[in-house]
Write an enzyme that holds these catalytic residues in place. Structure first.
Site, PDB file in Angstrom:
ATOM      1  N   SER A 298      36.846  43.721  43.635  1.00 18.91           N
ATOM      2  CA  SER A 298      36.206  42.560  43.012  1.00 18.91           C
ATOM      3  C   SER A 298      36.433  42.524  41.498  1.00 18.91           C
ATOM      4  O   SER A 298      37.546  42.303  41.041  1.00 18.91           O
ATOM      5  CB  SER A 298      34.710  42.576  43.353  1.00 18.91           C
ATOM      6  OG  SER A 298      34.091  41.379  42.991  1.00 18.91           O
ATOM      7  N   ASP A 309      48.839  40.872  34.761  1.00 22.45           N
ATOM      8  CA  ASP A 309      49.481  39.559  34.669  1.00 22.45           C
ATOM      9  C   ASP A 309      49.766  39.150  33.231  1.00 22.45           C
ATOM     10  O   ASP A 309      50.730  38.421  32.962  1.00 22.45           O
ATOM     11  CB  ASP A 309      48.594  38.493  35.328  1.00 22.45           C
ATOM     12  CG  ASP A 309      48.701  38.515  36.839  1.00 22.45           C
ATOM     13  OD1 ASP A 309      49.486  39.332  37.367  1.00 22.45           O
ATOM     14  OD2 ASP A 309      47.999  37.730  37.507  1.00 22.45           O
ATOM     15  N   LYS A 323      39.357  42.404  47.411  1.00 21.13           N
ATOM     16  CA  LYS A 323      38.218  41.485  47.550  1.00 21.13           C
ATOM     17  C   LYS A 323      38.304  40.440  46.444  1.00 21.13           C
ATOM     18  O   LYS A 323      38.001  40.721  45.287  1.00 21.13           O
ATOM     19  CB  LYS A 323      36.877  42.208  47.461  1.00 21.13           C
ATOM     20  CG  LYS A 323      35.681  41.266  47.607  1.00 21.13           C
ATOM     21  CD  LYS A 323      34.362  41.960  47.332  1.00 21.13           C
ATOM     22  CE  LYS A 323      33.196  40.999  47.481  1.00 21.13           C
ATOM     23  NZ  LYS A 323      33.210  39.899  46.506  1.00 21.13           N
TER      24      LYS A 323
END
Length: 568
Positions: A298, A309, A323
């Protein structure tokens, strides 16, 4: 009288249900068929519930029936949409805030009693003199034998500044000890440890994304820089996540203001949102590495994924949990709540963290194998190729440790915990974590303790595989033809506890050291010891110290595992 009460309760339920059905009828005039289906099925459910309560042969509990029905309904959806009854509200609040009122200790069940597993340093239980290994035999005079950990936990918790009397038995003490503890508001530190792991490399361990955890991380980061840290490692291994806003704020410490961190997309479009870094960062250039594993979920995946990224740092370890579903908490009547999945998380490259199929996972719930046909390519800020399919794949993969069956058995059967009770009664101190080592004498003593237990039993991995071989041989007709050979092999594969304790000493030794160091130096001591031989940390330090390799990963000139489909 009981029938009259039941009838009144059903009439009241009927009235509420009628209002609900009417309200649902006006939710959307453009979706009459769906609204009719909702009304129809609610009517069927109410009628069935009424008939069941009226005619079922045994007495029923309406509350239990409804809760069972609710839970079964939600289980047909995703694993994270859950009903939170009033009795679980305190645990729910603790998960989101890290705060509760109680004595400040972990507890565990051993046989018929609950024991103190770990008193938090400096909290009421610790100050009052409770120790790990103390058996709780009574609370406020009420016998605790046979009680569950939940029952004992509820008795220990209570309003701040109130007293609770705990009667314990301690190994080596002849009589029970009664200790009075004043409950306090307990705020668990989300950063159990930070420090320099090399002269110029700082480590921050973050356990949970609870309220204001980003401030604690920021303080640790600033302190490490003052101590001379020129590189930072953020350890998110085993961090199950928490608050989304805190994850965004942690990323914000390392990326420029305005950078996109994560976005949410769901059915209700007006709830879709892009979360960006809104504050001035602490440091946007300091080399950064993040350690993750299958227990990182999460919010941990948002931080690791965003950093990857944005090409702000390297990710080291093993693939994360997977998740990426957003839960919104909705208030229900009578102090209950519904935690409902309303959207999915998307990190800056556009990929979703959520495993594409959350119905087929590993035993621990983490994402399993994802076929290439279900995986899509995405690009980082520098143009590196990364993939979706569930979780975050690290740039540098360090294989996960696997434990032997005897190690699992020693932990599951609380054998190491029981031995530590004996050891601590006989030893008043052990060396500091940095110097501590399990000596041959200590390990031999432990081995003798294990061998003296009549109830310590387990099955070896070899024997488990042999059992499957026998099943296959019988189904194919080979077993009877070679029965003597099978029986002889089975005899040789009988578990030898002494042999396994010697053969798997390294991993058993680490488990033993962890338990003992927590007893004498609390959680921080166990962490310091574990860091000495942490192969993921060693690899991370190696990567972050090699500037050319580190930069090569981030600019794409060095192929990382995150961009290598063959290694998925």
């Amino acid at each position: 009288m009981k029938k009259l009460k039941t009838k009144k309760w059903l009439n009241w339920t009927s009235g509420i249900l009628f209002v609900l059905i009417l309200s649902l009828g006006f939710v959307s005039a453009n979706n009459e068929e769906r609204n009719f289906s909702i009304v129809k099925n609610l009517d069927i459910f109410y009628s069935l519930f009424r008939e069941l309560n009226t005619y079922y042969v045994d007495k029923t509990d309406p509350g239990e029936l409804i809760e069972t029905a609710i839970n079964a309904m939600l289980e047909s959806l995703d694993p994270y949409t859950t009903f939170i009854p009033e009795k679980e509200m305190e645990d729910f609040n603790f998960m989101t805030t890290g705060e509760y009122a109680g004595i400040g200790a972990l507890i565990t069940r051993v046989d018929d009693y609950v024991y103190i597993s770990e008193p938090y340093k400096g909290f009421p239980a610790d100050k009052a003199g409770l120790k790990a290994g103390d058996k709780i035999i009574a609370i406020d005079g009420v016998e605790m034998k046979g009680k569950s950990t939940e029952d004992v936990s509820n008795k220990l918790k209570g309003p701040a500044n109130t007293e609770v009397k705990v009667t314990i038995e301690r190994y080596g003490s002849e009589k029970p000890i009664e200790i009075t503890i004043v409950r306090k508001n307990i705020q668990i530190n989300p950063v159990p440890y930070y420090g320099l792991v090399e002269d110029n490399t700082g480590l921050i361990i973050l356990n949970n994304f609870t309220h204001n955890c980003s401030e604690v991380v920021e303080q640790a980061l600033e302190d490490l820089k003052k101590q001379g840290a020129e590189k930072i490692i953020l350890d998110l291994r085993g961090n199950p996540g928490g608050l989304l806003d805190e994850a965004v704020k942690v990323v914000n410490l390392f990326v420029p203001r305005g950078s996109e961190v994560v976005s949410t997309k769901g059915k209700i479009k007006q709830w879709d949102k892009v979360y960006r870094a809104t504050k001035a960062p602490v440091d946007t250039v300091i080399p950064l590495a993040i350690m993750i594993n299958r227990g990182s979920a999460s919010a941990s995946e948002i931080v690791a994924g965003a950093i990857q990224d944005l090409d702000r740092g390297v990710i080291v370890g093993s693939r994360s949990f997977g998740k990426g579903l957003v839960q919104t908490t909705r208030n229900l009547p009578y102090n209950t709540k519904l935690k409902v999945t309303t959207a999915k998380y998307y990190i800056p490259s556009g990929r979703c963290i959520q495993a594409l199929d959350y119905s087929h996972r590993n035993e621990d719930g983490s994402v399993g194998y994802v076929p290439d046909s279900l995986v899509s390519e995405f690009q980082t800020l520098n143009g590196r190729t990364v993939y979706d399919g569930g979780g975050i794949s690290p740039d540098i993969v360090v294989p996960r440790d696997t434990f032997s069956n005897i190690a699992y058995a020693l932990v599951a059967q609380q054998t190491i915990f029981k031995y530590a009770n004996v050891f601590c009664a006989e030893h008043k101190s052990i060396p500091e974590p940095e110097e501590f080592a399990v000596s041959d004498e200590m390990y031999n003593h432990f081995t003798g303790f294990v061998l003296s237990l009549d109830d310590f039993k387990y099955t070896s991995a070899s024997r488990e595989r042999f059992k499957k071989l026998v099943e296959a041989a019988k189904s194919e007709g080979y077993y009877d033809l070679n029965k003597e050979e099978f029986e002889a092999l089975e005899e040789k594969l009988n578990v030898d506890v002494s042999f396994d304790l010697k053969n798997f000493r390294d991993e058993v030794e680490d488990l033993l050291a962890n338990e003992l160091l927590k007893r004498f130096y609390y959680q921080e001591g166990a962490i310091k010891y574990a860091l000495k031989d942490d192969k993921v940390l060693k690899k991370t330090i190696e990567v972050i110290n090699d500037e050319g390799y580190y930069r090569g990963i981030l600019n794409g000139t060095v192929l990382s595992h995150a961009g290598d489909r063959l290694r998925r």
